[in-house]
Design a protein around this motif. Sequence first.
Motif, PDB file in Angstrom:
ATOM      1  N   LEU A   1     -11.408  -0.136   4.798  1.00 25.07           N
ATOM      2  CA  LEU A   1     -10.688   0.929   5.501  1.00 25.07           C
ATOM      3  C   LEU A   1      -9.253   0.950   4.984  1.00 25.07           C
ATOM      4  N   TYR A   2      -8.813   2.112   4.477  1.00 24.30           N
ATOM      5  CA  TYR A   2      -7.472   2.252   3.907  1.00 24.30           C
ATOM      6  C   TYR A   2      -6.456   2.615   4.986  1.00 24.30           C
ATOM      7  N   LEU A   3      -5.313   1.906   4.992  1.00 22.89           N
ATOM      8  CA  LEU A   3      -4.340   2.040   6.078  1.00 22.89           C
ATOM      9  C   LEU A   3      -2.918   2.382   5.635  1.00 22.89           C
ATOM     10  N   SER A   4      -2.722   2.834   4.409  1.00 21.94           N
ATOM     11  CA  SER A   4      -1.369   3.163   3.929  1.00 21.94           C
ATOM     12  C   SER A   4      -1.180   4.676   3.952  1.00 21.94           C
ATOM     13  N   PRO A   5      -0.500   5.211   4.982  1.00 23.53           N
ATOM     14  CA  PRO A   5      -0.440   6.662   5.169  1.00 23.53           C
ATOM     15  C   PRO A   5       0.270   7.434   4.062  1.00 23.53           C
ATOM     16  N   ASP A   6       1.230   6.836   3.397  1.00 25.21           N
ATOM     17  CA  ASP A   6       1.990   7.565   2.382  1.00 25.21           C
ATOM     18  C   ASP A   6       1.608   7.172   0.961  1.00 25.21           C
ATOM     19  N   TRP A   7       0.427   6.579   0.796  1.00 29.73           N
ATOM     20  CA  TRP A   7       0.007   6.119  -0.531  1.00 29.73           C
ATOM     21  C   TRP A   7      -0.230   7.309  -1.448  1.00 29.73           C
ATOM     22  N   GLN A   8       0.316   7.241  -2.651  1.00 32.62           N
ATOM     23  CA  GLN A   8       0.199   8.318  -3.632  1.00 32.62           C
ATOM     24  C   GLN A   8      -0.710   7.877  -4.784  1.00 32.62           C
ATOM     25  N   PRO A   9      -1.462   8.801  -5.391  1.00 36.08           N
ATOM     26  CA  PRO A   9      -2.350   8.429  -6.502  1.00 36.08           C
ATOM     27  C   PRO A   9      -1.636   7.710  -7.645  1.00 36.08           C
ATOM     28  N   GLU A  10      -0.382   8.092  -7.911  1.00 27.76           N
ATOM     29  CA  GLU A  10       0.340   7.462  -9.020  1.00 27.76           C
ATOM     30  C   GLU A  10       0.711   6.002  -8.731  1.00 27.76           C
TER      31      GLU A  10
ATOM     32  N   ILE B   1     -15.924   1.153  -8.820  1.00 28.73           N
ATOM     33  CA  ILE B   1     -17.251   0.572  -8.634  1.00 28.73           C
ATOM     34  C   ILE B   1     -18.055   0.874  -9.888  1.00 28.73           C
ATOM     35  N   VAL B   2     -18.654  -0.159 -10.464  1.00 33.42           N
ATOM     36  CA  VAL B   2     -19.390  -0.036 -11.720  1.00 33.42           C
ATOM     37  C   VAL B   2     -20.868  -0.290 -11.438  1.00 33.42           C
ATOM     38  N   ASP B   3     -21.713   0.711 -11.758  1.00 32.99           N
ATOM     39  CA  ASP B   3     -23.148   0.544 -11.509  1.00 32.99           C
ATOM     40  C   ASP B   3     -23.782  -0.298 -12.624  1.00 32.99           C
ATOM     41  N   PRO B   4     -25.049  -0.690 -12.459  1.00 28.96           N
ATOM     42  CA  PRO B   4     -25.687  -1.558 -13.457  1.00 28.96           C
ATOM     43  C   PRO B   4     -25.725  -0.972 -14.870  1.00 28.96           C
ATOM     44  N   ALA B   5     -25.674   0.364 -14.993  1.00 29.43           N
ATOM     45  CA  ALA B   5     -25.685   1.000 -16.315  1.00 29.43           C
ATOM     46  C   ALA B   5     -24.285   1.084 -16.920  1.00 29.43           C
ATOM     47  N   GLY B   6     -23.263   0.634 -16.175  1.00 23.81           N
ATOM     48  CA  GLY B   6     -21.899   0.653 -16.688  1.00 23.81           C
ATOM     49  C   GLY B   6     -21.099   1.888 -16.321  1.00 23.81           C
ATOM     50  N   HIS B   7     -21.666   2.795 -15.539  1.00 22.70           N
ATOM     51  CA  HIS B   7     -20.934   3.989 -15.107  1.00 22.70           C
ATOM     52  C   HIS B   7     -19.978   3.621 -13.980  1.00 22.70           C
ATOM     53  N   GLU B   8     -18.749   4.114 -14.079  1.00 27.05           N
ATOM     54  CA  GLU B   8     -17.723   3.800 -13.082  1.00 27.05           C
ATOM     55  C   GLU B   8     -17.496   4.965 -12.132  1.00 27.05           C
ATOM     56  N   SER B   9     -17.320   4.632 -10.867  1.00 23.99           N
ATOM     57  CA  SER B   9     -16.887   5.592  -9.853  1.00 23.99           C
ATOM     58  C   SER B   9     -15.515   5.141  -9.375  1.00 23.99           C
ATOM     59  N   THR B  10     -14.604   6.088  -9.238  1.00 26.48           N
ATOM     60  CA  THR B  10     -13.254   5.779  -8.783  1.00 26.48           C
ATOM     61  C   THR B  10     -13.101   6.219  -7.338  1.00 26.48           C
ATOM     62  N   VAL B  11     -12.599   5.315  -6.516  1.00 30.81           N
ATOM     63  CA  VAL B  11     -12.381   5.598  -5.100  1.00 30.81           C
ATOM     64  C   VAL B  11     -10.885   5.475  -4.832  1.00 30.81           C
ATOM     65  N   PRO B  12     -10.195   6.608  -4.618  1.00 31.64           N
ATOM     66  CA  PRO B  12      -8.754   6.524  -4.364  1.00 31.64           C
ATOM     67  C   PRO B  12      -8.464   5.828  -3.038  1.00 31.64           C
ATOM     68  N   ALA B  13      -7.301   5.222  -2.956  1.00 29.58           N
ATOM     69  CA  ALA B  13      -6.876   4.524  -1.737  1.00 29.58           C
ATOM     70  C   ALA B  13      -6.312   5.550  -0.753  1.00 29.58           C
ATOM     71  N   GLN B  14      -7.174   6.396  -0.229  1.00 26.02           N
ATOM     72  CA  GLN B  14      -6.759   7.494   0.644  1.00 26.02           C
ATOM     73  C   GLN B  14      -6.676   7.028   2.091  1.00 26.02           C
ATOM     74  N   TYR B  15      -5.534   7.284   2.711  1.00 28.54           N
ATOM     75  CA  TYR B  15      -5.278   6.862   4.087  1.00 28.54           C
ATOM     76  C   TYR B  15      -6.393   7.291   5.038  1.00 28.54           C
ATOM     77  N   ASN B  16      -6.758   6.377   5.912  1.00 24.72           N
ATOM     78  CA  ASN B  16      -7.709   6.620   6.995  1.00 24.72           C
ATOM     79  C   ASN B  16      -9.107   6.957   6.489  1.00 24.72           C
ATOM     80  N   SER B  17      -9.432   6.499   5.282  1.00 23.85           N
ATOM     81  CA  SER B  17     -10.787   6.693   4.779  1.00 23.85           C
ATOM     82  C   SER B  17     -11.497   5.344   4.735  1.00 23.85           C
ATOM     83  N   LEU B  18     -12.804   5.406   4.830  1.00 27.00           N
ATOM     84  CA  LEU B  18     -13.632   4.206   4.844  1.00 27.00           C
ATOM     85  C   LEU B  18     -14.607   4.267   3.679  1.00 27.00           C
ATOM     86  N   VAL B  19     -14.684   3.187   2.924  1.00 27.57           N
ATOM     87  CA  VAL B  19     -15.622   3.063   1.816  1.00 27.57           C
ATOM     88  C   VAL B  19     -16.659   2.023   2.212  1.00 27.57           C
TER      89      VAL B  19
END
Length: 150
Positions: free
Chosen positions: A81-90, A97-115
């Motif tokens: 659970l991300y808790l930094s309200p003013d976090w910026q992508p930069e 997250i890297v799947d078994p085939a090596g493909h990557e998914s990017t999950v930004p640290a977006q406030y109030n979101s749950l991964v």
Amino acid sequence: FFRFGKLVGSAPEAQFSGNSMAYLKFRTTFQKDEALRAYFEEITGLTLAMSDDFGSHSMAAGDFLKAHDDNNRNRRLALVLYLSPDWQPEYGGVLRIVDPAGHESTVPAQYNSLVAFDTLAGTTHYVVPVEETAGSDTRLTIGGWYRNPS
């Protein structure tokens, strides 16, 4: 160089602050609430057991997390659970997250979101370094795992 700090301890005057009490309530709910566990079972299709494997984390400029999997200590479903309200992508600090085939998914640290992700799906994950552009801002999260019921 690797730095990763857990938020531990607090000043005596803050021990019963609204923030600390909210954290303790959230932690207790995560650890003991059967309805919350059942909710995650329903949305993931996984059978889960309760867990006491839970904590809060702070990452500042230069901090990162090396690639690893969470397939240990009987963990099954990881939650962040991300808790930094003013976090910026930069600022960096994104979860990859890297799947078994090596493909990557990017999950930004977006406030109030749950991964949530299945620790037995054969994936690895890591957190890219928090950039100096974050200044004194920190990437704050609460994370934990539900266990495999076996």
